[in-house]
Motif scaffolding. Structure first.
Motif, PDB file in Angstrom:
ATOM      1  N   GLY A 172       0.761  -1.243   0.000  1.00 14.25           N
ATOM      2  CA  GLY A 172       0.000   0.000   0.000  1.00 14.25           C
ATOM      3  C   GLY A 172       0.791   1.293   0.000  1.00 14.25           C
ATOM      4  N   ALA A 173       2.116   1.212  -0.114  1.00 14.37           N
ATOM      5  CA  ALA A 173       2.937   2.429  -0.081  1.00 14.37           C
ATOM      6  C   ALA A 173       2.655   3.302  -1.304  1.00 14.37           C
ATOM      7  CB  ALA A 173       4.413   2.073  -0.035  1.00 14.37           C
ATOM      8  N   LYS A 174       2.579   4.625  -1.099  1.00 12.97           N
ATOM      9  CA  LYS A 174       2.284   5.581  -2.166  1.00 12.97           C
ATOM     10  C   LYS A 174       3.394   6.630  -2.257  1.00 12.97           C
ATOM     11  CE  LYS A 174      -1.811   3.704  -2.718  1.00 12.97           C
ATOM     12  NZ  LYS A 174      -2.065   2.819  -3.883  1.00 12.97           N
ATOM     13  N   PRO A 175       3.676   7.127  -3.484  1.00 10.52           N
ATOM     14  CA  PRO A 175       4.664   8.203  -3.613  1.00 10.52           C
ATOM     15  C   PRO A 175       4.328   9.373  -2.689  1.00 10.52           C
ATOM     16  CG  PRO A 175       4.097   7.360  -5.778  1.00 10.52           C
ATOM     17  CD  PRO A 175       3.150   6.708  -4.806  1.00 10.52           C
ATOM     18  N   GLY A 176       5.323   9.868  -1.994  1.00 10.33           N
ATOM     19  CA  GLY A 176       5.112  10.946  -1.031  1.00 10.33           C
ATOM     20  C   GLY A 176       5.053  10.452   0.399  1.00 10.33           C
ATOM     21  N   ASP A 203      14.211 -10.243   7.288  1.00  8.34           N
ATOM     22  CA  ASP A 203      15.040 -10.664   6.151  1.00  8.34           C
ATOM     23  C   ASP A 203      16.139  -9.653   5.847  1.00  8.34           C
ATOM     24  OD1 ASP A 203      13.806 -13.083   5.668  1.00  8.34           O
ATOM     25  OD2 ASP A 203      12.347 -12.244   4.277  1.00  8.34           O
ATOM     26  N   GLY A 204      16.215  -8.582   6.625  1.00  5.84           N
ATOM     27  CA  GLY A 204      17.200  -7.528   6.389  1.00  5.84           C
ATOM     28  C   GLY A 204      16.532  -6.272   5.874  1.00  5.84           C
ATOM     29  N   LEU A 205      17.113  -5.117   6.169  1.00  3.66           N
ATOM     30  CA  LEU A 205      16.509  -3.834   5.817  1.00  3.66           C
ATOM     31  C   LEU A 205      16.368  -3.664   4.312  1.00  3.66           C
ATOM     32  CD1 LEU A 205      15.469  -1.045   6.697  1.00  3.66           C
ATOM     33  CD2 LEU A 205      17.845  -0.252   6.727  1.00  3.66           C
ATOM     34  N   ALA A 206      17.437  -3.903   3.549  1.00  2.85           N
ATOM     35  CA  ALA A 206      17.389  -3.693   2.100  1.00  2.85           C
ATOM     36  C   ALA A 206      16.392  -4.630   1.429  1.00  2.85           C
ATOM     37  CB  ALA A 206      18.781  -3.878   1.497  1.00  2.85           C
ATOM     38  N   LYS A 207      16.413  -5.907   1.809  1.00  2.00           N
ATOM     39  CA  LYS A 207      15.503  -6.877   1.190  1.00  2.00           C
ATOM     40  C   LYS A 207      14.050  -6.569   1.547  1.00  2.00           C
ATOM     41  CE  LYS A 207      14.541 -11.816   0.683  1.00  2.00           C
ATOM     42  NZ  LYS A 207      14.969 -13.191   1.046  1.00  2.00           N
ATOM     43  N   SER A 208      13.802  -6.193   2.798  1.00  2.00           N
ATOM     44  CA  SER A 208      12.434  -5.879   3.224  1.00  2.00           C
ATOM     45  C   SER A 208      11.906  -4.659   2.487  1.00  2.00           C
ATOM     46  CB  SER A 208      12.400  -5.660   4.738  1.00  2.00           C
ATOM     47  OG  SER A 208      12.809  -6.822   5.431  1.00  2.00           O
ATOM     48  N   LEU A 209      12.746  -3.637   2.324  1.00  2.00           N
ATOM     49  CA  LEU A 209      12.333  -2.450   1.570  1.00  2.00           C
ATOM     50  C   LEU A 209      12.093  -2.793   0.106  1.00  2.00           C
ATOM     51  CD1 LEU A 209      14.719   0.242   3.082  1.00  2.00           C
ATOM     52  CD2 LEU A 209      12.233   0.145   3.352  1.00  2.00           C
ATOM     53  N   LYS A 210      12.904  -3.681  -0.451  1.00  2.00           N
ATOM     54  CA  LYS A 210      12.740  -4.124  -1.833  1.00  2.00           C
ATOM     55  C   LYS A 210      11.395  -4.827  -2.002  1.00  2.00           C
ATOM     56  CE  LYS A 210      14.242  -5.315  -6.050  1.00  2.00           C
ATOM     57  NZ  LYS A 210      14.410  -4.323  -7.143  1.00  2.00           N
ATOM     58  N   LEU A 211      11.037  -5.711  -1.081  1.00  2.00           N
ATOM     59  CA  LEU A 211       9.757  -6.415  -1.151  1.00  2.00           C
ATOM     60  C   LEU A 211       8.595  -5.439  -1.041  1.00  2.00           C
ATOM     61  CD1 LEU A 211      10.547  -9.506   1.110  1.00  2.00           C
ATOM     62  CD2 LEU A 211      10.152  -9.530  -1.357  1.00  2.00           C
ATOM     63  N   GLU A 268      11.900   7.890   1.995  1.00  2.00           N
ATOM     64  CA  GLU A 268      10.708   8.399   1.322  1.00  2.00           C
ATOM     65  C   GLU A 268      10.321   7.473   0.170  1.00  2.00           C
ATOM     66  OE1 GLU A 268       9.114  12.620  -0.628  1.00  2.00           O
ATOM     67  OE2 GLU A 268      11.238  12.322  -0.194  1.00  2.00           O
ATOM     68  N   VAL A 269       9.025   7.394  -0.078  1.00  2.00           N
ATOM     69  CA  VAL A 269       8.503   6.610  -1.197  1.00  2.00           C
ATOM     70  C   VAL A 269       8.442   7.499  -2.437  1.00  2.00           C
ATOM     71  CG1 VAL A 269       6.570   5.233  -2.055  1.00  2.00           C
ATOM     72  CG2 VAL A 269       7.140   5.195   0.384  1.00  2.00           C
ATOM     73  N   LEU A 270       8.960   6.967  -3.555  1.00  2.00           N
ATOM     74  CA  LEU A 270       9.032   7.712  -4.809  1.00  2.00           C
ATOM     75  C   LEU A 270       8.265   6.982  -5.905  1.00  2.00           C
ATOM     76  CD1 LEU A 270      12.908   8.311  -4.824  1.00  2.00           C
ATOM     77  CD2 LEU A 270      11.169   9.828  -3.829  1.00  2.00           C
ATOM     78  N   ASN A 271       7.965   7.683  -6.978  1.00  2.00           N
ATOM     79  CA  ASN A 271       7.484   7.006  -8.170  1.00  2.00           C
ATOM     80  C   ASN A 271       8.585   6.067  -8.658  1.00  2.00           C
ATOM     81  OD1 ASN A 271       4.828   8.197  -8.728  1.00  2.00           O
ATOM     82  ND2 ASN A 271       5.965  10.109  -8.967  1.00  2.00           N
ATOM     83  N   GLY A 272       8.200   4.890  -9.122  1.00  2.00           N
ATOM     84  CA  GLY A 272       9.203   3.938  -9.585  1.00  2.00           C
ATOM     85  C   GLY A 272       8.622   2.558  -9.729  1.00  2.00           C
ATOM     86  N   SER A 273       9.505   1.578  -9.851  1.00  2.00           N
ATOM     87  CA  SER A 273       9.046   0.203 -10.091  1.00  2.00           C
ATOM     88  C   SER A 273       9.864  -0.802  -9.301  1.00  2.00           C
ATOM     89  CB  SER A 273       9.127  -0.121 -11.587  1.00  2.00           C
ATOM     90  OG  SER A 273      10.440   0.136 -12.083  1.00  2.00           O
ATOM     91  N   GLY A 274       9.945  -0.595  -8.012  1.00  2.00           N
ATOM     92  CA  GLY A 274      10.551  -1.594  -7.144  1.00  2.00           C
ATOM     93  C   GLY A 274      12.004  -1.394  -6.786  1.00  2.00           C
ATOM     94  N   GLU A 275      12.579  -0.224  -7.105  1.00  2.00           N
ATOM     95  CA  GLU A 275      13.978   0.007  -6.756  1.00  2.00           C
ATOM     96  C   GLU A 275      14.118   0.527  -5.329  1.00  2.00           C
ATOM     97  OE1 GLU A 275      12.608   1.495  -9.459  1.00  2.00           O
ATOM     98  OE2 GLU A 275      13.411   0.236 -11.071  1.00  2.00           O
ATOM     99  N   VAL A 276      15.284   0.249  -4.741  1.00  2.00           N
ATOM    100  CA  VAL A 276      15.670   0.838  -3.458  1.00  2.00           C
ATOM    101  C   VAL A 276      16.936   1.648  -3.703  1.00  2.00           C
ATOM    102  CG1 VAL A 276      16.370   0.416  -1.074  1.00  2.00           C
ATOM    103  CG2 VAL A 276      14.671  -1.067  -2.154  1.00  2.00           C
ATOM    104  N   LEU A 277      16.907   2.907  -3.302  1.00  2.00           N
ATOM    105  CA  LEU A 277      18.013   3.827  -3.554  1.00  2.00           C
ATOM    106  C   LEU A 277      18.668   4.251  -2.247  1.00  2.00           C
ATOM    107  CD1 LEU A 277      16.101   6.171  -6.048  1.00  2.00           C
ATOM    108  CD2 LEU A 277      17.543   4.223  -6.652  1.00  2.00           C
ATOM    109  N   ALA A 309       8.648  -2.216  -1.816  1.00  2.00           N
ATOM    110  CA  ALA A 309       8.615  -1.392  -3.029  1.00  2.00           C
ATOM    111  C   ALA A 309       8.027  -2.157  -4.205  1.00  2.00           C
ATOM    112  CB  ALA A 309      10.021  -0.899  -3.357  1.00  2.00           C
ATOM    113  N   GLU A 310       8.450  -3.403  -4.385  1.00  2.61           N
ATOM    114  CA  GLU A 310       7.935  -4.214  -5.496  1.00  2.61           C
ATOM    115  C   GLU A 310       6.448  -4.478  -5.338  1.00  2.61           C
ATOM    116  OE1 GLU A 310      11.815  -6.826  -6.935  1.00  2.61           O
ATOM    117  OE2 GLU A 310      10.395  -7.704  -5.511  1.00  2.61           O
ATOM    118  N   SER A 311       6.020  -4.809  -4.132  1.00  6.41           N
ATOM    119  CA  SER A 311       4.603  -5.098  -3.897  1.00  6.41           C
ATOM    120  C   SER A 311       3.733  -3.873  -4.120  1.00  6.41           C
ATOM    121  CB  SER A 311       4.404  -5.612  -2.464  1.00  6.41           C
ATOM    122  OG  SER A 311       5.111  -6.816  -2.252  1.00  6.41           O
ATOM    123  N   SER A 312       4.273  -2.693  -3.820  1.00  4.44           N
ATOM    124  CA  SER A 312       3.515  -1.444  -3.929  1.00  4.44           C
ATOM    125  C   SER A 312       3.654  -0.778  -5.296  1.00  4.44           C
ATOM    126  CB  SER A 312       3.961  -0.458  -2.842  1.00  4.44           C
ATOM    127  OG  SER A 312       3.765  -0.993  -1.543  1.00  4.44           O
TER     128      SER A 312
END
Length: 325
Positions: A155-159, A220-228, A299-308, A230-233
């Motif tokens: 459910g994460a949204k840009p902004g 599962d770790g910070l980076a992997k959890s954020l990746k999941l 912050e959540v950005l427009n995109g397609s599952g990347e973690v920056l 981001a991809e799901s949202s």
């Protein structure tokens, strides 16, 4: 389907292929997406989570059997809490080699009992099996919804701003894994090696106090959890601050372990990562009301599952049963 080894697919890739096989028997409109960490039923009022652990892959050589048993319960409790549920009842299935010392099993079960008492969960029974070569345990826990509604990871949204709880902290699990990989743990103090994380069981109350758009357990770790997440949202996430204390920075420096590596690619933290559009002061107050420290990390950005991080894409890697050594 194309033939591939589990080590090529990894846990997430394997799950997605398995779900394609099971698609005809998956509910049309589940309360939570089928790939989420828990599954809800009975009009979303109840949810269930199952986790499995083998001794070789999930217990450190220095770790007490009771601490391993504690973590076996903490995992599913943490996942349920991140979705807004209170863990209430547990069953397990236990596999034991025929020549295993029963005292080790009693110590394992003692740790399970300690966790169940701490989390207020009842034991409803289980199954005992003979296994080949090592001990394994599957833990299934049912939870009841105590927040206003369950929170998916989709459910994460840009902004939205990205937060994490800080109950157990980041950095130490990554350090322990590095000590294990290099065999340096043999020279480390027992105090450093001891780690018994706790699930953030009051997080459902935070969900009820503020509007939370998505949430995921960080084990599962910070980076992997954020990746999941981001991809799901269907978004991207930028990390602006690493959630690590000055004390842990000093410890990592002492053992010559990279701060970014230990923080981003650890695992077993059992924190809750969540997103919200609420003002920061409201978020922090909601956390403080439950005596939980929370910190804004991105912050959540427009995109397609990347973690920056620092303007660059980072790998969404973390603990994986089929890839991690």
């Amino acid at each position: 389907m194309k033939r591939k080894k589990m080590s090529e697919l990894g846990e997430i890739g394997a799950i997605r292929r398995i779900l394609r096989v099971l698609e005809p028997v998956i509910p049309e409109k589940p309360c939570l997406p089928i790939e989420d960490d828990v599954q809800a039923f009975d009009d979303c009022k109840l949810a269930v989570k199952i986790d499995g652990y083998s001794e070789r892959m999930s217990r450190y050589p220095w770790e007490r059997m009771s601490d391993w048993g504690w973590r076996a319960v903490t995992g599913p409790v943490s996942d349920l809490s991140a979705k807004g549920y209170k863990a209430i009842e547990m069953v397990y299935s236990l596999g034991v080699p025929k020549d295993e010392d029963i005292r080790r099993i009693e110590e394992l079960v003692f740790g399970i009992r300690e966790a169940l008492k701490s989390y207020g969960v009842q034991f409803l029974g289980g199954d005992l099996n003979s296994s080949s070569g090592e001990i394994w345990i599957d833990v299934a826990i049912v939870g009841k919804l105590i927040s206003t509604s369950p929170v998916p990871r989709s459910g994460a949204k840009p902004g939205d701003k990205v937060y994490t709880t800080l109950v157990n902290g980041y950095g130490k699990p990554g350090l322990l894994y590095k000590l294990y990989q290099t065999a340096s743990w043999k020279n480390a103090s027992p105090r450093l090696l001891r780690f018994r994380p706790s699930a953030v069981t009051s997080f459902p109350k935070i969900i009820s106090a503020i509007s939370v758009s998505s949430a995921i357990d960080s084990s599962d770790g910070l980076a992997k959890s954020l990746k999941l997440l981001a991809e799901s949202s269907g978004v991207s996430i930028e990390i602006k601050k690493l959630p690590i204390s000055n004390h842990m920075r000093a410890v990592l420096k002492k053992y010559e372990v990279g701060i970014e590596e230990a923080t981003l690619f650890g695992g077993e933290e059992y924190e809750v990562i969540f997103t919200t559009k609420e003002p920061q002061d409201r978020v922090i107050q909601a956390c403080n009301n439950e005596r939980i420290k929370c910190v804004e990390i991105g912050e959540v950005l427009n995109g397609s599952g990347e973690v920056l991080y620092k303007g660059k894409k980072i790998a969404g890697i973390g603990w994986d049963h089929f890839i991690s050594p």
